[in-house]
Design an enzyme around this catalytic site. Sequence first.
Site, PDB file in Angstrom:
ATOM      1  N   LEU A  16       0.852  -1.191   0.000  1.00 43.30           N
ATOM      2  CA  LEU A  16       0.000   0.000   0.000  1.00 43.30           C
ATOM      3  C   LEU A  16       0.892   1.247   0.000  1.00 43.30           C
ATOM      4  O   LEU A  16       1.690   1.445   0.924  1.00 43.30           O
ATOM      5  CB  LEU A  16      -0.922   0.012   1.221  1.00 43.30           C
ATOM      6  CG  LEU A  16      -1.773  -1.259   1.439  1.00 43.30           C
ATOM      7  CD1 LEU A  16      -2.731  -1.053   2.611  1.00 43.30           C
ATOM      8  CD2 LEU A  16      -2.534  -1.655   0.178  1.00 43.30           C
ATOM      9  N   ALA A  18      -0.343   4.534  -1.514  1.00 45.86           N
ATOM     10  CA  ALA A  18      -1.109   5.607  -2.150  1.00 45.86           C
ATOM     11  C   ALA A  18      -1.205   6.862  -1.279  1.00 45.86           C
ATOM     12  O   ALA A  18      -1.639   7.911  -1.742  1.00 45.86           O
ATOM     13  CB  ALA A  18      -2.505   5.112  -2.493  1.00 45.86           C
ATOM     14  N   ARG A  23       3.501  15.109   5.989  1.00 45.10           N
ATOM     15  CA  ARG A  23       4.501  15.571   6.967  1.00 45.10           C
ATOM     16  C   ARG A  23       5.920  15.668   6.403  1.00 45.10           C
ATOM     17  O   ARG A  23       6.803  16.228   7.024  1.00 45.10           O
ATOM     18  CB  ARG A  23       4.480  14.655   8.203  1.00 45.10           C
ATOM     19  CG  ARG A  23       3.326  14.989   9.130  1.00 45.10           C
ATOM     20  CD  ARG A  23       3.359  14.129  10.367  1.00 45.10           C
ATOM     21  NE  ARG A  23       2.795  12.809  10.131  1.00 45.10           N
ATOM     22  CZ  ARG A  23       3.032  11.741  10.897  1.00 45.10           C
ATOM     23  NH1 ARG A  23       3.850  11.846  11.936  1.00 45.10           N
ATOM     24  NH2 ARG A  23       2.480  10.581  10.635  1.00 45.10           N
ATOM     25  N   LYS A  30       6.281  10.910  -1.018  1.00 48.97           N
ATOM     26  CA  LYS A  30       6.935  10.328   0.161  1.00 48.97           C
ATOM     27  C   LYS A  30       7.682   9.031  -0.147  1.00 48.97           C
ATOM     28  O   LYS A  30       8.807   8.825   0.311  1.00 48.97           O
ATOM     29  CB  LYS A  30       5.869  10.078   1.214  1.00 48.97           C
ATOM     30  CG  LYS A  30       6.311   9.253   2.389  1.00 48.97           C
ATOM     31  CD  LYS A  30       5.161   9.178   3.375  1.00 48.97           C
ATOM     32  CE  LYS A  30       5.342   8.069   4.365  1.00 48.97           C
ATOM     33  NZ  LYS A  30       4.239   8.036   5.328  1.00 48.97           N
ATOM     34  N   GLY A  86      -9.003   4.806   2.544  1.00 46.95           N
ATOM     35  CA  GLY A  86      -8.661   3.919   3.662  1.00 46.95           C
ATOM     36  C   GLY A  86      -7.919   2.676   3.197  1.00 46.95           C
ATOM     37  O   GLY A  86      -7.876   2.363   2.013  1.00 46.95           O
ATOM     38  N   TYR A 109       3.346  -1.952   3.794  1.00 46.76           N
ATOM     39  CA  TYR A 109       3.246  -0.526   3.493  1.00 46.76           C
ATOM     40  C   TYR A 109       4.528  -0.098   2.763  1.00 46.76           C
ATOM     41  O   TYR A 109       5.603  -0.634   3.017  1.00 46.76           O
ATOM     42  CB  TYR A 109       3.143   0.303   4.780  1.00 46.76           C
ATOM     43  CG  TYR A 109       1.843   0.164   5.560  1.00 46.76           C
ATOM     44  CD1 TYR A 109       0.711  -0.442   5.022  1.00 46.76           C
ATOM     45  CD2 TYR A 109       1.761   0.685   6.857  1.00 46.76           C
ATOM     46  CE1 TYR A 109      -0.469  -0.542   5.759  1.00 46.76           C
ATOM     47  CE2 TYR A 109       0.585   0.589   7.594  1.00 46.76           C
ATOM     48  CZ  TYR A 109      -0.521  -0.027   7.040  1.00 46.76           C
ATOM     49  OH  TYR A 109      -1.671  -0.104   7.781  1.00 46.76           O
ATOM     50  N   ASN A 178      -0.671  -2.648  16.005  1.00 42.25           N
ATOM     51  CA  ASN A 178      -0.799  -3.202  14.657  1.00 42.25           C
ATOM     52  C   ASN A 178       0.149  -2.504  13.684  1.00 42.25           C
ATOM     53  O   ASN A 178       0.075  -1.294  13.503  1.00 42.25           O
ATOM     54  CB  ASN A 178      -2.252  -3.011  14.196  1.00 42.25           C
ATOM     55  CG  ASN A 178      -2.436  -3.344  12.731  1.00 42.25           C
ATOM     56  OD1 ASN A 178      -1.713  -4.187  12.189  1.00 42.25           O
ATOM     57  ND2 ASN A 178      -3.398  -2.699  12.094  1.00 42.25           N
ATOM     58  N   ARG A 341      35.700  11.670 -13.368  1.00 41.08           N
ATOM     59  CA  ARG A 341      34.253  11.653 -13.577  1.00 41.08           C
ATOM     60  C   ARG A 341      33.895  11.275 -15.007  1.00 41.08           C
ATOM     61  O   ARG A 341      34.776  11.090 -15.852  1.00 41.08           O
ATOM     62  CB  ARG A 341      33.667  13.028 -13.233  1.00 41.08           C
ATOM     63  CG  ARG A 341      34.228  14.117 -14.113  1.00 41.08           C
ATOM     64  CD  ARG A 341      33.832  15.510 -13.625  1.00 41.08           C
ATOM     65  NE  ARG A 341      34.508  16.532 -14.407  1.00 41.08           N
ATOM     66  CZ  ARG A 341      33.938  17.171 -15.429  1.00 41.08           C
ATOM     67  NH1 ARG A 341      32.709  16.907 -15.781  1.00 41.08           N
ATOM     68  NH2 ARG A 341      34.625  18.070 -16.106  1.00 41.08           N
ATOM     69  N   TYR A 374      44.399  18.511 -16.537  1.00 41.61           N
ATOM     70  CA  TYR A 374      43.011  18.268 -16.944  1.00 41.61           C
ATOM     71  C   TYR A 374      43.029  17.451 -18.227  1.00 41.61           C
ATOM     72  O   TYR A 374      43.548  17.900 -19.251  1.00 41.61           O
ATOM     73  CB  TYR A 374      42.240  19.566 -17.186  1.00 41.61           C
ATOM     74  CG  TYR A 374      40.890  19.269 -17.805  1.00 41.61           C
ATOM     75  CD1 TYR A 374      39.934  18.534 -17.090  1.00 41.61           C
ATOM     76  CD2 TYR A 374      40.599  19.645 -19.113  1.00 41.61           C
ATOM     77  CE1 TYR A 374      38.714  18.196 -17.665  1.00 41.61           C
ATOM     78  CE2 TYR A 374      39.369  19.306 -19.691  1.00 41.61           C
ATOM     79  CZ  TYR A 374      38.439  18.581 -18.964  1.00 41.61           C
ATOM     80  OH  TYR A 374      37.247  18.239 -19.529  1.00 41.61           O
TER      81      TYR A 374
HETATM   82  C1  UD1 Z   1      -3.093   1.838   9.813  1.00 48.51           C
HETATM   83  C2  UD1 Z   1      -3.892   0.820  10.603  1.00 48.51           C
HETATM   84  C3  UD1 Z   1      -3.445   0.874  12.072  1.00 48.51           C
HETATM   85  C4  UD1 Z   1      -1.970   0.628  12.172  1.00 48.51           C
HETATM   86  C5  UD1 Z   1      -1.219   1.606  11.304  1.00 48.51           C
HETATM   87  C6  UD1 Z   1       0.251   1.302  11.294  1.00 48.51           C
HETATM   88  C7  UD1 Z   1      -6.014   0.744   9.471  1.00 48.51           C
HETATM   89  C8  UD1 Z   1      -7.445   1.131   9.525  1.00 48.51           C
HETATM   90  N1  UD1 Z   1      -5.288   1.148  10.487  1.00 48.51           N
HETATM   91  O1  UD1 Z   1      -3.352   3.124  10.306  1.00 48.51           O
HETATM   92  O2  UD1 Z   1      -4.162  -0.100  12.806  1.00 48.51           O
HETATM   93  O3  UD1 Z   1      -1.533   0.722  13.510  1.00 48.51           O
HETATM   94  O4  UD1 Z   1      -1.715   1.544   9.949  1.00 48.51           O
HETATM   95  O5  UD1 Z   1       0.943   2.272  10.601  1.00 48.51           O
HETATM   96  O6  UD1 Z   1      -5.623   0.068   8.549  1.00 48.51           O
HETATM   97  N2  UD1 Z   1      -2.788   3.913   2.335  1.00 48.51           N
HETATM   98  C9  UD1 Z   1      -3.234   3.828   1.037  1.00 48.51           C
HETATM   99  N3  UD1 Z   1      -4.489   4.268   0.744  1.00 48.51           N
HETATM  100  C10 UD1 Z   1      -5.323   4.741   1.686  1.00 48.51           C
HETATM  101  C11 UD1 Z   1      -4.865   4.825   3.021  1.00 48.51           C
HETATM  102  C12 UD1 Z   1      -3.603   4.394   3.318  1.00 48.51           C
HETATM  103  O7  UD1 Z   1      -2.513   3.392   0.159  1.00 48.51           O
HETATM  104  O8  UD1 Z   1      -6.455   5.092   1.324  1.00 48.51           O
HETATM  105  C13 UD1 Z   1      -1.437   3.454   2.649  1.00 48.51           C
HETATM  106  C14 UD1 Z   1      -0.523   4.569   3.079  1.00 48.51           C
HETATM  107  O9  UD1 Z   1       0.218   5.065   1.976  1.00 48.51           O
HETATM  108  C15 UD1 Z   1       0.399   3.862   4.065  1.00 48.51           C
HETATM  109  C16 UD1 Z   1      -0.487   2.794   4.655  1.00 48.51           C
HETATM  110  O10 UD1 Z   1      -1.534   2.586   3.740  1.00 48.51           O
HETATM  111  O11 UD1 Z   1       1.487   3.273   3.422  1.00 48.51           O
HETATM  112  C17 UD1 Z   1      -1.028   3.136   6.045  1.00 48.51           C
HETATM  113  O12 UD1 Z   1      -1.770   4.309   5.985  1.00 48.51           O
HETATM  114  P1  UD1 Z   1      -1.882   5.278   7.252  1.00 48.51           P
HETATM  115  O13 UD1 Z   1      -2.905   6.309   6.962  1.00 48.51           O
HETATM  116  O14 UD1 Z   1      -0.554   5.684   7.677  1.00 48.51           O
HETATM  117  O15 UD1 Z   1      -2.382   4.267   8.379  1.00 48.51           O
HETATM  118  P2  UD1 Z   1      -3.638   4.383   9.321  1.00 48.51           P
HETATM  119  O16 UD1 Z   1      -4.887   4.134   8.517  1.00 48.51           O
HETATM  120  O17 UD1 Z   1      -3.544   5.613  10.116  1.00 48.51           O
END
Ligand code: UD1
Length: 485
Positions: A16, A18, A23, A30, A86, A109, A178, A341, A374
Amino acid sequence: MSSSHSTQAKLAVVILAAGQGTRMKSQLPKMLHEVAGRPLLEHVINAAKALNPEKIVVVTGHGADQIEHHFANANVVFARQHEQLGTAHAFRMAQPVLEGFDGEIVVLYGDTPLMRAQTLRGALEFHRSKQAGMTVITSELENPKGYGRILRDANGEVVRIVEHKSATEAQKLIKEWNSGMYVFSSKAFTLALSIGNDNTAKEFYLTDILERYRQAGDKALAFKIKDAAELEGANDRLQLAQADTVLRNRIREHWMIEGVTLHDPNSIYIDDTVTLEPDVIIEPGVILKGLTTIGRDSIIGAYSVISDSILANNVTVKPHTVLENVTMHQGSDAGPFARLRGGAILERDVHVGNFVEIKNSRLEQGTKAGHLAYLGDARIGAESNIGAGTITANYDGINKHHTDIGRGVFIGSNSTIIAPRVIGDGAFVAGGSTISDDVPEGAIAIARGKQRNIEGWAEKYWRKALELVKPGKMKVIRVWLEGKD
Ligand code: UD1
Ligand code: CA
């Protein structure tokens, strides 16, 4: 299914990636921010590859074009998530790409560069040996603020993952959190379909899949690891720097175990992309970047910076040398304070000394350029000697031109060779020459103002002049003249 216990079992990895990464406060997505010389996402892809999966799917959204372009040849497939609704929604984007796939799915991730392949292997083995429906990778922190908490039953099975936002005060005291990394059985996509966004954040939570597994009669287990840092994402520049420090430490330890000597290891920076051989010695302050490889018994002097270069066995780089896209063959040496170089090639036993710059040039076996030169766009034949201060004038203001110097050639100090020029084998160039014609084999070229000596000049011009200047001035000539009286 006996096959599910063997390492031959089918496996896919979904990464994942996206999310926006606000930050970082950066124009760069990122996932493309680098630690130890590789983008965050590349570290994760490499860990995934070590599992030998059938497919790696990267879910992209923010900066998708840039990310997909960067990893176009990484042997991964992409799935776009156009809106970041999400983690469950992101996961579902991978389904079409894995249509018909029947095996385990590991979810990672894209921003966790410290995750080790061996940890993932451990989680996978655990998942298989326990015949779990899903396994979540977890760790403990004194205060896992912001993270989902792991709720276990008396048997240690996981009954729920509660997001920090939705946790009760009592649940917030739970230290096990988690990571968001999972091993799923093949029914994950089907189960994920029924996940809704009925929560405070109005997000589709992948964590909700846990209850779906349990409803289907499958076990949900947690694979808890000691090192929480392995699971943590790099969300801002601080965490990026921390991950970089950890990775660079690992890299140094790896090479020391492989037989490389590092003097004051913490002062040495070695990218993850660099390859070293045993008995290489690296002095303090050295930086090794990009696709650099260094062969046995080579020595890299203090404060040298080497990128994208290939150094054979027995090469010596003396302190404060900068190499960029350079090939150095066995027994060659460069520096101190050399700059090579743009495709510079030093063949065997070539010597390049201090304050020499070499660009896009080949120095053939045994040739020497000891000081202050050179050499650009040139070939220099074997066993030639390039005097101090030699310059190949390769640029006419519009185009670059080639200089071809034969073997066994002697270029006297402070010569300028105006390219394009050919200097034949065994030729000589007298020191201080400006060479604007080719020099035939075996000839000597002298191209400088002819020397004239004017006899009696000092006496004639200075005896009178000295009467006008203050005593003490021009002491040398005064002493000489007085000696003549
Ligand atoms: C999520 C978990 C949480 C866990 C945490 C660890 C869920 C609901 N929660 O938190 O339990 O402790 O990760 O870091 O899953 N991403 C997408 N698309 C989206 C949302 C997120 O690709 O729509 C990717 C982000 O790029 C990232 C990862 O998923 O690599 C986690 O997203 P982030 O928003 O950091 O995690 P949380 O949902 O806060
Ligand atoms: Ca989120």
